[in-house]
Enzyme design. Structure first.
Site, PDB file in Angstrom:
ATOM      1  N   LYS A  17       0.818  -1.314   0.219  1.00 31.03           N
ATOM      2  CA  LYS A  17       0.246   0.091   0.210  1.00 31.03           C
ATOM      3  C   LYS A  17       0.866   1.609  -0.139  1.00 31.03           C
ATOM      4  O   LYS A  17      -0.085   2.345  -0.404  1.00 31.03           O
ATOM      5  CB  LYS A  17      -0.908  -0.136   1.373  1.00 31.03           C
ATOM      6  CG  LYS A  17      -1.747   1.237   1.674  1.00 31.03           C
ATOM      7  CD  LYS A  17      -2.946   1.136   2.368  1.00 31.03           C
ATOM      8  CE  LYS A  17      -2.424   1.820   3.977  1.00 31.03           C
ATOM      9  NZ  LYS A  17      -3.099   1.942   4.685  1.00 31.03           N
ATOM     10  N   ASP A  54      -6.868   0.943   1.636  1.00 34.35           N
ATOM     11  CA  ASP A  54      -6.862   1.794   2.055  1.00 34.35           C
ATOM     12  C   ASP A  54      -7.885   0.838   3.120  1.00 34.35           C
ATOM     13  O   ASP A  54      -9.190  -0.452   2.230  1.00 34.35           O
ATOM     14  CB  ASP A  54      -6.337   2.555   2.606  1.00 34.35           C
ATOM     15  CG  ASP A  54      -7.116   3.930   2.514  1.00 34.35           C
ATOM     16  OD1 ASP A  54      -8.131   3.161   1.887  1.00 34.35           O
ATOM     17  OD2 ASP A  54      -7.076   5.189   3.049  1.00 34.35           O
TER      18      ASP A  54
END
Length: 220
Positions: free
Chosen positions: A120, A138
Site C-alpha cells: 500500500k 486502505d
C-alpha cells in the site's frame, strides 16, 4: 457493477473533485515516503500535526539519520506505534543512503524492500511522487469497493486486482484518491451519508441511509 456504471461512477467523482490530492503533507518525495509510513493505523491529520516541525528540519534521508532515533521519537510520539515507526524510518533512511544515493526509487520492488514499506505504501508513493497508475487499497477503499459493488474482494490485494481490471483509462491516475476521499467524507464506515452521495444510484448498498431530520428552530 456494469462497465458503463463504473465509468459513470468515476466521472461523477471527478466532476465533484477535479483535482484530488493526498491529504498527507510533504515537501518532497522523501518526506512523502516518511509520511505514508507514519500514516499506517493513524489519521492523516494526526501525522501532519506531528511532521510539520519535523519536515521543517529534516527533508532528506541523510538529515534523518543525523537526527537519530531518540529525537525522531520525540517528534512523532503522538502517532500510534511511534516506537516501531521511528525505527523503520531510520532504517529506511539508512537504506536509501546506502543503496539509492539518498533518492526514493520509482520502483515497486525497491520500495517494498525498504523497512516499514508494504504494498500500500509503495502504491501511494508511486502514484503521488511518480505518476504511476496504482491503487493503494486502505480501509476506506476496501470498504467503498465492497459496499458499492465497484470492486469486491475479501482482502485488500483482491480489491486492488479488481480495480486494476475495471477502472477506465481516463480515471486511473486519480482513482485511489477519489475513493479514499469518498470513503473518508461521504461513504463513512458507521453511517454512510447516502443522501448526499453523487453515486448513490449506482451503488449496491441497501438500504440507503436516510438524511437526518432537519433541526427545528426554536425561540430562545
Amino acid at each position: 457493477m456494469k462497465r458503463a456504471d463504473v465509468f459513470d461512477f468515476f466521472r461523477r467523482l471527478a466532476e465533484d473533485n477535479p483535482h484530488p490530492e493526498t491529504e498527507l503533507e510533504s515537501v518532497n518525495d522523501y518526506t512523502l515516503l516518511v509520511a505514508v509510513v507514519l500514516s499506517a493505523q493513524a489519521t492523516d491529520a494526526g501525522v501532519n500535526k506531528a511532521t510539520r516541525s519535523l519536515f521543517a528540519q529534516v527533508d532528506t534521508p541523510e538529515k534523518m539519520v543525523a537526527l537519530g532515533l531518540d529525537a525522531l521519537k520525540q517528534h512523532i510520539r503522538t502517532i500510534g506505534l511511534f516506537n516501531t515507526k521511528a525505527k523503520n524510518v531510520i532504517a529506511l533512511s539508512e537504506a536509501l543512503v546506502a543503496n539509492h544515493g539518498g533518492a526514493v526509487p520509482p520502483d515497486r520492488a525497491a520500495l517494498e524492500a525498504l523497512p516499514g514499506v508494504g504494498r500500500k505504501t509503495a502504491n501511494v508513493v508511486m502514484n503521488v511522487a511518480f505518476g504511476a497508475e496504482t491503487f493503494a487499497v486502505d480501509t476506506h477503499i476496501f470498504r467503498v469497493g465492497n459496499r458499492t459493488g465497484l470492486a469486491r474482494g475479501k482482502t485488500p490485494n483482491a480489491v486492488e486486482a479488481v480495480l486494476e481490471r475495471v477502472v477506465p483509462a481516463p480515471f486511473r491516475l486519480h482513482a485511489h484518491h477519489w475513493l479514499i476521499l469518498h470513503g473518508r467524507y461521504v461513504c463513512k464506515a458507521r453511517r454512510p451519508e447516502c443522501w448526499r452521495c453523487p453515486v448513490a444510484d449506482l451503488c449496491a448498498f441497501r438500504p440507503k441511509t436516510p438524511a437526518p431530520p432537519a433541526k427545528i428552530a426554536t425561540d430562545a
